[in-house]
Design a protein around this motif. Structure first.
Motif, mmCIF file in Angstrom:
data_model
loop_
_atom_site.group_PDB
_atom_site.id
_atom_site.type_symbol
_atom_site.label_atom_id
_atom_site.label_comp_id
_atom_site.label_asym_id
_atom_site.label_seq_id
_atom_site.Cartn_x
_atom_site.Cartn_y
_atom_site.Cartn_z
ATOM 1 N N SER A 1 0.859 -1.177 0.000
ATOM 2 C CA SER A 1 0.000 0.000 0.000
ATOM 3 C C SER A 1 0.898 1.230 0.000
ATOM 4 C CB SER A 1 -0.925 0.022 1.223
ATOM 5 O OG SER A 1 -0.183 0.195 2.426
ATOM 6 N N VAL A 2 0.323 2.363 -0.368
ATOM 7 C CA VAL A 2 1.063 3.618 -0.422
ATOM 8 C C VAL A 2 0.243 4.680 0.285
ATOM 9 C CG1 VAL A 2 1.919 5.460 -1.935
ATOM 10 C CG2 VAL A 2 2.263 3.069 -2.573
ATOM 11 N N GLY A 3 0.928 5.533 1.060
ATOM 12 C CA GLY A 3 0.189 6.574 1.751
ATOM 13 C C GLY A 3 0.960 7.860 1.877
ATOM 14 N N ILE A 4 0.279 8.846 2.422
ATOM 15 C CA ILE A 4 0.821 10.186 2.549
ATOM 16 C C ILE A 4 0.133 10.853 3.727
ATOM 17 C CG2 ILE A 4 -0.890 11.323 1.054
ATOM 18 C CD1 ILE A 4 1.495 12.853 -0.241
ATOM 19 N N VAL A 5 0.801 11.819 4.347
ATOM 20 C CA VAL A 5 0.197 12.581 5.434
ATOM 21 C C VAL A 5 -0.661 13.692 4.832
ATOM 22 C CG1 VAL A 5 0.650 14.054 7.432
ATOM 23 C CG2 VAL A 5 2.060 12.030 7.026
ATOM 24 N N GLY A 6 -1.862 13.849 5.356
ATOM 25 C CA GLY A 6 -2.839 14.768 4.781
ATOM 26 C C GLY A 6 -2.609 16.225 5.134
ATOM 27 N N LEU A 7 -1.513 16.785 4.674
ATOM 28 C CA LEU A 7 -1.246 18.213 4.808
ATOM 29 C C LEU A 7 -1.573 18.911 3.496
ATOM 30 C CD1 LEU A 7 2.176 17.978 6.676
ATOM 31 C CD2 LEU A 7 0.024 18.798 7.648
ATOM 32 N N TYR B 1 -3.790 0.537 -3.157
ATOM 33 C CA TYR B 1 -4.547 1.410 -2.273
ATOM 34 C C TYR B 1 -3.695 2.593 -1.844
ATOM 35 C CZ TYR B 1 -6.774 2.991 2.091
ATOM 36 O OH TYR B 1 -7.340 3.739 3.097
ATOM 37 N N LEU B 2 -4.249 3.797 -1.997
ATOM 38 C CA LEU B 2 -3.603 5.018 -1.519
ATOM 39 C C LEU B 2 -4.329 5.470 -0.260
ATOM 40 C CD1 LEU B 2 -1.554 7.373 -2.025
ATOM 41 C CD2 LEU B 2 -3.475 8.605 -3.052
ATOM 42 N N TRP B 3 -3.630 5.427 0.868
ATOM 43 C CA TRP B 3 -4.226 5.856 2.132
ATOM 44 C C TRP B 3 -3.713 7.236 2.502
ATOM 45 C CZ3 TRP B 3 -0.284 6.721 5.472
ATOM 46 C CH2 TRP B 3 0.881 5.956 5.312
ATOM 47 N N VAL B 4 -4.502 7.922 3.296
ATOM 48 C CA VAL B 4 -4.142 9.259 3.770
ATOM 49 C C VAL B 4 -4.260 9.278 5.288
ATOM 50 C CG1 VAL B 4 -4.681 11.718 3.736
ATOM 51 C CG2 VAL B 4 -4.962 10.352 1.650
ATOM 52 N N ASN B 5 -3.174 9.639 5.948
ATOM 53 C CA ASN B 5 -3.178 9.805 7.402
ATOM 54 C C ASN B 5 -3.509 11.244 7.752
ATOM 55 O OD1 ASN B 5 -2.651 7.261 8.362
ATOM 56 N ND2 ASN B 5 -0.500 7.635 8.841
ATOM 57 N N ALA B 6 -4.455 11.452 8.641
ATOM 58 C CA ALA B 6 -4.684 12.791 9.162
ATOM 59 C C ALA B 6 -3.414 13.280 9.860
ATOM 60 C CB ALA B 6 -5.853 12.780 10.139
ATOM 61 N N ASP C 1 -14.834 20.372 6.847
ATOM 62 C CA ASP C 1 -15.518 19.394 6.002
ATOM 63 C C ASP C 1 -15.030 19.490 4.560
ATOM 64 O OD1 ASP C 1 -16.965 18.480 8.150
ATOM 65 O OD2 ASP C 1 -18.781 19.604 7.670
ATOM 66 N N GLU C 2 -14.760 20.698 4.111
ATOM 67 C CA GLU C 2 -14.283 20.874 2.738
ATOM 68 C C GLU C 2 -12.911 20.224 2.561
ATOM 69 O OE1 GLU C 2 -13.417 24.472 -0.509
ATOM 70 O OE2 GLU C 2 -14.023 24.939 1.557
ATOM 71 N N GLU C 3 -12.021 20.434 3.531
ATOM 72 C CA GLU C 3 -10.698 19.810 3.460
ATOM 73 C C GLU C 3 -10.812 18.291 3.513
ATOM 74 O OE1 GLU C 3 -7.644 22.884 5.652
ATOM 75 O OE2 GLU C 3 -9.075 21.781 6.899
ATOM 76 N N TRP D 1 -9.576 15.029 0.770
ATOM 77 C CA TRP D 1 -8.789 13.835 1.066
ATOM 78 C C TRP D 1 -9.613 12.562 0.909
ATOM 79 C CZ3 TRP D 1 -3.930 14.497 0.743
ATOM 80 C CH2 TRP D 1 -3.328 15.685 1.137
ATOM 81 N N THR D 2 -10.897 12.636 1.235
ATOM 82 C CA THR D 2 -11.756 11.457 1.097
ATOM 83 C C THR D 2 -11.948 11.093 -0.373
ATOM 84 O OG1 THR D 2 -12.894 12.060 3.157
ATOM 85 C CG2 THR D 2 -13.997 10.470 1.733
ATOM 86 N N ALA D 3 -11.867 12.081 -1.252
ATOM 87 C CA ALA D 3 -11.968 11.791 -2.685
ATOM 88 C C ALA D 3 -10.799 10.915 -3.135
ATOM 89 C CB ALA D 3 -11.987 13.095 -3.482
ATOM 90 N N LEU D 4 -9.679 11.014 -2.444
ATOM 91 C CA LEU D 4 -8.511 10.193 -2.774
ATOM 92 C C LEU D 4 -8.502 8.889 -1.995
ATOM 93 C CD1 LEU D 4 -5.824 13.015 -2.775
ATOM 94 C CD2 LEU D 4 -6.760 11.847 -4.775
ATOM 95 N N ASP D 5 -8.904 8.951 -0.734
ATOM 96 C CA ASP D 5 -8.934 7.780 0.145
ATOM 97 C C ASP D 5 -10.309 7.717 0.800
ATOM 98 O OD1 ASP D 5 -8.686 5.802 2.027
ATOM 99 O OD2 ASP D 5 -7.214 6.857 3.269
ATOM 100 N N PRO D 6 -11.197 6.859 0.312
ATOM 101 C CA PRO D 6 -12.540 6.765 0.889
ATOM 102 C C PRO D 6 -12.543 6.399 2.366
ATOM 103 C CG PRO D 6 -12.433 5.633 -1.224
ATOM 104 C CD PRO D 6 -11.028 5.972 -0.852
#
Length: 283
Positions: free
Chosen positions: A139-145, A164-169, A177-179, A183-188
């Motif tokens: 899997s691949v991920g990134i921090v959600g900044l 799977y691309l995951w995003v860590n808060a 909610d907009e932000e 991120w949810t559009a990339l990682d449900p």
């Protein structure tokens, strides 16, 4: 007894220095590296001799393990043990990938994080393509900044669809909610990371079928609860394994809250809990 072990030895050195990383950063001395190597050898020997059931192992080093030969060798060796169901490691993927040719690709897996500013984008993407070409599970991920958003969008567009691309808060960050929607559009599954989870008094698999182990063999229920359950190497931990509620108010790290029984994440990540790969599309 089937058991999942999260192993974190004394290694703390890393070839990256991410400003948002909560992990300790230092340059390990030769003596410290030798101690880490010896601790890992002792742990892999224990895994090899385990006879109580099946094991799953996730390495969660404070530093970067795969730039060290002993971690690469441990993953190869453990992946070839018949009683090891999965062996995985968290990594920044700065290491070479050819060593994976010796591993059992049905059992080894990588949890990879991209750190913008620490390595060129094309270099990281190239490593991911090497893994895909080798048939490695990852899997691949990134921090959600906010400053990472465009890189995350590029990754999602250029990674194979099945990765799977995951995003860590980001730790301590509050998302509008907009932000969060971006991120949810990339990682449900980002909503699970967005807010810490209430855990006090709730049932958790840690301390029963999941444990944390350090380089000395001290067993705890997880990385975030300091109470000791015993020692891995003298077997004293076994008597302490039992269902128990979480003593903490909140759990805000994926390697912790994924084991909460009040969340559906064992179903969401069925077959890929350790390497953070969902069971459905993209997993």
């Amino acid at each position: 007894m089937d058991l999942t072990v999260l192993y974190r030895g004394p290694l703390a050195s890393c070839d990256y220095d991410c400003p948002y990383c909560p992990f300790a950063k230092r340059r390990d001395s030769g003596e410290q590296l030798r101690a880490d190597r010896a601790a890992l050898a002792r742990f892999t020997e224990w895994v090899g001799a385990y006879e109580q059931g099946r094991l799953s192992v996730l390495f969660t080093p404070w530093g970067e393990g795969l730039v060290r030969s002993w971690y690469r060798r441990a993953l190869v060796e453990l992946s070839r043990l018949p009683h090891v169901e999965r062996v995985a490691i968290q990594t920044n993927l700065s290491c070479r990938t050819d060593w994976l040719a010796e591993a059992d690709l049905d059992r080894v897996a990588l949890w990879c994080t991209y750190h913008p500013g620490q390595t060129p984008y094309e270099r990281f993407l190239g490593k991911c393509r090497e893994l895909s070409a080798r048939g490695v599970r990852f899997s691949v991920g990134i921090v959600g900044l906010a400053e990472h958003l465009e890189d995350a969008r590029r990754l999602r567009a250029e990674l194979p669809e099945e990765v799977y691309l995951w995003v860590n808060a980001a730790e301590g960050h509050t998302y509008s909610d907009e932000e969060a929607d971006r991120w949810t559009a990339l990682d449900p599954l980002f909503p699970y990371s967005r807010h810490p989870h209430r855990s006090a008094g709730l049932p958790c698999r840690t301390g029963e079928s999941v444990v944390s182990v350090d380089g000395d063999g001290t067993v705890r229920r997880c990385h975030f609860v300091p109470a000791e359950l015993g020692n891995l190497y003298d077997g004293s931990y076994r008597a302490a394994l039992a269902p128990r509620p979480c003593p903490l108010t909140l759990c805000d790290c994926h390697i912790g809250y994924v084991h909460l029984e009040t969340l559906p994440l064992y179903d969401v990540f069925a077959g890929g809990v350790l390497e953070r790969i969902p069971a459905g599309p993209g997993g």
